[in-house]
Design a protein around this motif. Structure first.
Motif, PDB file in Angstrom:
ATOM      1  N   LYS A   1       0.941  -1.201   0.038  1.00 33.96           N
ATOM      2  CA  LYS A   1      -0.006  -0.054   0.128  1.00 33.96           C
ATOM      3  C   LYS A   1       1.001   1.195   0.096  1.00 33.96           C
ATOM      4  CE  LYS A   1      -3.018   1.220   3.202  1.00 33.96           C
ATOM      5  NZ  LYS A   1      -4.229   0.935   4.152  1.00 33.96           N
ATOM      6  N   GLN A   2       2.123   1.342   0.740  1.00 33.27           N
ATOM      7  CA  GLN A   2       2.722   2.209   0.824  1.00 33.27           C
ATOM      8  C   GLN A   2       3.528   2.426  -0.497  1.00 33.27           C
ATOM      9  OE1 GLN A   2       5.650   1.754   4.173  1.00 33.27           O
ATOM     10  NE2 GLN A   2       4.995   3.671   5.191  1.00 33.27           N
TER      11      GLN A   2
ATOM     12  N   GLN B   1       1.002   4.134  -2.661  1.00 31.48           N
ATOM     13  CA  GLN B   1       0.869   5.774  -2.449  1.00 31.48           C
ATOM     14  C   GLN B   1       2.021   6.425  -2.603  1.00 31.48           C
ATOM     15  OE1 GLN B   1       0.181   4.927   1.925  1.00 31.48           O
ATOM     16  NE2 GLN B   1      -2.159   5.489   1.321  1.00 31.48           N
ATOM     17  N   ASN B   2       3.289   6.031  -2.361  1.00 34.73           N
ATOM     18  CA  ASN B   2       4.297   6.962  -2.929  1.00 34.73           C
ATOM     19  C   ASN B   2       4.329   6.924  -4.481  1.00 34.73           C
ATOM     20  OD1 ASN B   2       5.726   6.778  -0.535  1.00 34.73           O
ATOM     21  ND2 ASN B   2       6.966   5.118  -0.879  1.00 34.73           N
TER      22      ASN B   2
ATOM     23  N   SER C   1       1.872   7.059  -6.293  1.00 35.16           N
ATOM     24  CA  SER C   1       0.595   7.708  -6.747  1.00 35.16           C
ATOM     25  C   SER C   1       1.137   9.392  -6.495  1.00 35.16           C
ATOM     26  CB  SER C   1      -0.770   7.887  -6.201  1.00 35.16           C
ATOM     27  OG  SER C   1      -0.647   7.641  -4.559  1.00 35.16           O
TER      28      SER C   1
ATOM     29  N   ASN D   1      -3.136   4.247  -9.782  1.00 30.52           N
ATOM     30  CA  ASN D   1      -2.855   3.817  -8.523  1.00 30.52           C
ATOM     31  C   ASN D   1      -3.782   3.844  -7.660  1.00 30.52           C
ATOM     32  OD1 ASN D   1       0.287   3.194  -8.347  1.00 30.52           O
ATOM     33  ND2 ASN D   1       0.693   5.402  -9.444  1.00 30.52           N
ATOM     34  N   ARG D   2      -4.795   4.772  -7.601  1.00 26.74           N
ATOM     35  CA  ARG D   2      -5.854   5.011  -7.034  1.00 26.74           C
ATOM     36  C   ARG D   2      -6.801   3.604  -7.194  1.00 26.74           C
ATOM     37  NH1 ARG D   2      -4.876   8.199  -3.126  1.00 26.74           N
ATOM     38  NH2 ARG D   2      -6.954   7.941  -2.493  1.00 26.74           N
TER      39      ARG D   2
ATOM     40  N   LEU E   1      -5.088   0.921  -5.290  1.00 26.01           N
ATOM     41  CA  LEU E   1      -5.015   1.208  -3.619  1.00 26.01           C
ATOM     42  C   LEU E   1      -6.592   0.684  -3.318  1.00 26.01           C
ATOM     43  CD1 LEU E   1      -3.096   2.375  -1.884  1.00 26.01           C
ATOM     44  CD2 LEU E   1      -4.206   4.436  -2.074  1.00 26.01           C
TER      45      LEU E   1
END
Ligand SMILES: [Zn+2]
Length: 106
Positions: free
Chosen positions: A47-48, A51-52, A54, A97-98, A101
């Motif tokens: 997940k991290q 997030q990075n 995105s 990426n969204r 996620l």
């Protein structure tokens, strides 16, 4: 002999083996709690990473967009086209990426 997923690296291993041949994870020793903890950690790291990514994608989009407007280039310029391309790539990457996620959160 059946195949099962290694709780650590998710590769296929024999359910008879006590040690994963791919990542040396001690399958036999792991309680279900251990496995769950490991999976949660893996999920967290994944997940991290998304997030990075995105964040980078959003920066790309903003950079491309900003350059297009305030870079002093004219439509048709190579730099202008490049800026449009960068912002489109950033935008699409961000959306991807969204979605990733959202899928991870399930
Ligand atoms: Zn493994």
């Amino acid at each position: 002999m059946a195949l099962t997923d290694c709780p650590s690296c998710n590769k296929k291993i024999s359910d008879k083996s006590t040690l994963c041949p791919h990542c040396n994870f001690a399958v036999g020793d792991a309680s279900s709690e251990d496995i769950l903890r490991k999976q949660n950690l893996q999920k967290f790291h994944r997940k991290q990473r998304v997030q990075n990514q995105s964040l980078v994608a959003m920066l790309l989009f903003i950079t491309g967009f900003g350059f297009m407007y305030w870079g002093g280039t004219q439509p048709g310029d190579l730099q202008h086209n490049l800026a449009i391309m960068v912002s489109i790539v950033g935008f699409v990457w961000y959306i991807v990426n969204r979605v990733r996620l959202a899928l991870l959160k399930r």
